[in-house]
Design an enzyme around this catalytic site. Structure first.
Site, PDB file in Angstrom:
ATOM      1  N   ASN A  38       0.845  -1.193   0.000  1.00 22.25           N
ATOM      2  CA  ASN A  38       0.000   0.000   0.000  1.00 22.25           C
ATOM      3  C   ASN A  38       0.893   1.260   0.000  1.00 22.25           C
ATOM      4  OD1 ASN A  38      -0.966   2.123   2.070  1.00 22.25           O
ATOM      5  ND2 ASN A  38      -2.834   1.223   1.212  1.00 22.25           N
ATOM      6  N   CYS A  97      -6.280  -2.529  -2.831  1.00 21.94           N
ATOM      7  CA  CYS A  97      -7.157  -1.950  -1.820  1.00 21.94           C
ATOM      8  C   CYS A  97      -8.013  -0.811  -2.390  1.00 21.94           C
ATOM      9  CB  CYS A  97      -6.318  -1.430  -0.649  1.00 21.94           C
ATOM     10  SG  CYS A  97      -5.083  -0.220  -1.164  1.00 21.94           S
TER      11      CYS A  97
HETATM   12  C1  LIG Z   1      -5.256  -9.409   1.936  1.00 22.77           C
HETATM   13  C2  LIG Z   1      -3.902  -8.990   2.406  1.00 22.77           C
HETATM   14  C3  LIG Z   1      -3.036  -8.410   1.505  1.00 22.77           C
HETATM   15  C4  LIG Z   1      -1.777  -7.999   1.903  1.00 22.77           C
HETATM   16  N1  LIG Z   1      -0.947  -7.428   0.982  1.00 22.77           N
HETATM   17  C5  LIG Z   1       0.236  -6.950   1.385  1.00 22.77           C
HETATM   18  C6  LIG Z   1       1.100  -6.316   0.454  1.00 22.77           C
HETATM   19  O1  LIG Z   1       0.796  -6.208  -0.749  1.00 22.77           O
HETATM   20  N2  LIG Z   1       2.282  -5.841   0.900  1.00 22.77           N
HETATM   21  C7  LIG Z   1       2.670  -5.972   2.201  1.00 22.77           C
HETATM   22  O2  LIG Z   1       3.749  -5.504   2.524  1.00 22.77           O
HETATM   23  N3  LIG Z   1       1.872  -6.592   3.091  1.00 22.77           N
HETATM   24  C8  LIG Z   1       0.680  -7.083   2.727  1.00 22.77           C
HETATM   25  N4  LIG Z   1      -0.109  -7.723   3.637  1.00 22.77           N
HETATM   26  C9  LIG Z   1       0.385  -7.924   5.013  1.00 22.77           C
HETATM   27  C10 LIG Z   1       1.426  -9.028   5.078  1.00 22.77           C
HETATM   28  O3  LIG Z   1       0.921 -10.214   4.478  1.00 22.77           O
HETATM   29  C11 LIG Z   1       1.871  -9.305   6.508  1.00 22.77           C
HETATM   30  O4  LIG Z   1       2.553  -8.160   6.995  1.00 22.77           O
HETATM   31  C12 LIG Z   1       2.736 -10.535   6.676  1.00 22.77           C
HETATM   32  O5  LIG Z   1       3.070 -10.656   8.026  1.00 22.77           O
HETATM   33  C13 LIG Z   1       4.005 -10.462   5.848  1.00 22.77           C
HETATM   34  O6  LIG Z   1       4.792 -11.598   6.136  1.00 22.77           O
HETATM   35  P1  LIG Z   1       6.115 -11.964   5.352  1.00 22.77           P
HETATM   36  O7  LIG Z   1       6.882 -10.735   5.167  1.00 22.77           O
HETATM   37  O8  LIG Z   1       6.794 -12.981   6.201  1.00 22.77           O
HETATM   38  O9  LIG Z   1       5.663 -12.568   4.078  1.00 22.77           O
HETATM   39  C14 LIG Z   1      -1.374  -8.168   3.259  1.00 22.77           C
HETATM   40  C15 LIG Z   1      -2.236  -8.771   4.148  1.00 22.77           C
HETATM   41  C16 LIG Z   1      -3.489  -9.167   3.734  1.00 22.77           C
HETATM   42  C17 LIG Z   1      -4.395  -9.825   4.735  1.00 22.77           C
END
Ligand SMILES: Cc1cc2nc3c(=O)[nH]c(=O)nc-3n(C[C@H](O)[C@H](O)[C@H](O)COP(=O)(O)O)c2cc1C
Length: 432
Positions: free
Chosen positions: A122, A155
């Site tokens: 975002n 979003c």
């Molecule tokens: C529907 C949804 C979409 C998401 N999209 C993003 C995204 O595009 N970028 C981001 O940084 N976090 C996004 N998040 C949040 C991350 O998935 C979250 O911070 C997660 O802990 C990241 O873990 P990782 O870095 O280990 O993959 C999203 C969460 C949800 C529920």
């Protein structure tokens, strides 16, 4: 040069784009291994990547029997790509935290080879000082952090934070490998590839053709260009795969047998090609005469009357393959040709006498599945004793990787088949 790509996927709604990229790169002949973060697994499954890359997926530092995966994978990778990179992962990398496989792999990275991070989040998250500081720090350490794309987000907000599209990413990766091949001091190989099926015109709207789509030739052309070869593709103007050709590939279109023959003579006579990969399905016949039952002759220039029976007289075409050495300016042209049979001969022997190719791809119509990766067959190589089996392949990706290895640029511009195969990590096991 190996083409090992470590794809690290993290938790973003755009994680599905990583699957598209993995698929494309595998088709380009890259060996892709995937790491999924805890977040990524909420968005996409390991089976998707396993299916697309043919390799198992890594997601844990503590998987039994793989305690050293973080070191092995970091050493194995020619390029590590975090795509998409979440805000959480970006800030974690910048803190040097090693509480999961993604973080541990980063700490095991020695900065001798590139580490790329492609953010997706975002716009407010991207603009947050915690993230901006992490980006600056990673760049300072030598990590290449890409600027996110601008546009409409999942979003609904509009701003900067979109993941760079898979095709743009693929081009950047291909360009990186081309550049590194050149830096390694190799001369680019000049490769001529023919693809697709010839069409012989009956009249201005009807043709006699075959079922070839040109897909295999297009894949090989893209992959060879990605390796740093200078590629010209002679592509049938009916090929449905024309839109898939990489921009680095020079495309020349053809229609009929005589058209293709002329263009091959021209290319081989004027371009100093090292390698010819002749995968086009060339008509064995041309139309000699079209007669009506009452003896009238059809000219071919006006549309044939649809009510009358016709007699079609076809005459055999010469084999283009028999002429290529005569056409070629380079007396050392490596010729790779295709022999389609039903079924392909198994067991390491095949009647390939009469062929004057350095390498022959032997396949069967029944072993090729349109629209999927399935394409099985054998690759034969000329030896002093005749043709001997070099390898077997089961998929279009395997075939592409083998042929790209054969067309690979080398230090002195001469291709060394065995060396290339060894560099690729060895050909599939072969029993002779
Ligand atoms: C529907 C949804 C979409 C998401 N999209 C993003 C995204 O595009 N970028 C981001 O940084 N976090 C996004 N998040 C949040 C991350 O998935 C979250 O911070 C997660 O802990 C990241 O873990 P990782 O870095 O280990 O993959 C999203 C969460 C949800 C529920």
């Amino acid at each position: 040069m190996s083409r090992n790509l470590l794809l690290v996927v993290t938790g973003s709604v755009s994680a599905f784009k990583a699957a598209a990229l993995a698929s494309k790169l595998s088709q380009d002949g890259f060996e892709v291994r995937t790491v999924l973060s805890g977040g990524a697994k909420e968005f996409i499954g390991a089976s998707t990547f396993e299916g697309l890359t043919g390799n198992r997926v890594f997601d844990s530092t503590f998987a039994p029997g793989e305690a050293m995966a973080h070191i092995d994978l970091a050493r194995w990778a020619d390029l590590t790509l975090v795509y998409p990179a979440s805000a959480n992962t970006l800030t974690k990398l910048a803190q040097g935290r090693a509480d999961d496989l993604v973080g541990t792999l980063f700490l095991a990275h020695d900065f001798k080879r590139p580490y790329w991070v492609v953010p997706a989040m975002n716009p407010s998250m991207l603009a947050h000082p915690a993230v901006a500081e992490a980006v600056a720090k990673l760049r300072d350490w030598g990590v290449k952090v890409f600027d996110a794309d601008a546009g409409r987000m999942a979003c609904g907000e509009v701003g900067t934070g979109r993941l760079i599209e898979p095709e743009t990413m693929r081009k950047a990766i291909l360009a990186e490998f081309v550049a590194r091949t050149r830096v390694a001091g190799t001369k680019p190989s000049r490769v001529l590839i023919t693809a697709g099926g010839t069409s012989e015109s009956l009249d201005p709207v009807r043709v006699l053709t075959n079922v070839s789509t040109g897909e295999t030739g297009v894949r090989i052309a893209n992959a060879a260009a990605g390796e740093g070869s200078e590629v010209t593709l002679l592509l049938a103007d009916t090929s449905p795969f024309a839109g898939e050709v990489a921009p680095e590939v020079r495309v020349v279109r053809y229609r009929s047998f005589s058209d293709l023959d002329l263009r091959m003579r021209d290319e081989l006579g004027h371009g100093n090609y090292n390698v010819l990969i002749h995968s086009a399905a060339v008509s064995d016949f041309h139309i000699d005469r079209i007669e009506t039952e009452t003896g009238g002759l059809v000219t071919g220039t006006t549309k044939i009357h649809s009510k009358e029976p016709l007699l079609l007289r076809l005459m055999p075409n010469p084999k283009i393959l028999d002429r290529v050495r005569e056409y070629a300016k380079n007396p050392n042209l490596r010729v790779i040709s295709f022999k389609l049979a039903t079924p392909a001969v198994r067991g390491g022997t095949s009647d390939l006498s009469g062929y004057d190719s350095d390498v022959i791809v032997h396949n069967a119509v029944s072993q090729i599945e349109r629209g999927t990766d399935r394409h099985a067959g054998e690759i034969y190589e000329r030896t002093p004793e005749g043709y001997a089996i070099r390898s077997r392949f089961k998929t279009k990706s395997e075939l592409t990787a083998e042929l790209v290895a054969l067309a690979r640029p080398t230090i002195d511009g001469q291709e060394s088949l065995r060396d290339s195969a060894a560099e690729l990590g060895g050909s599939p096991e072969v029993t002779q």
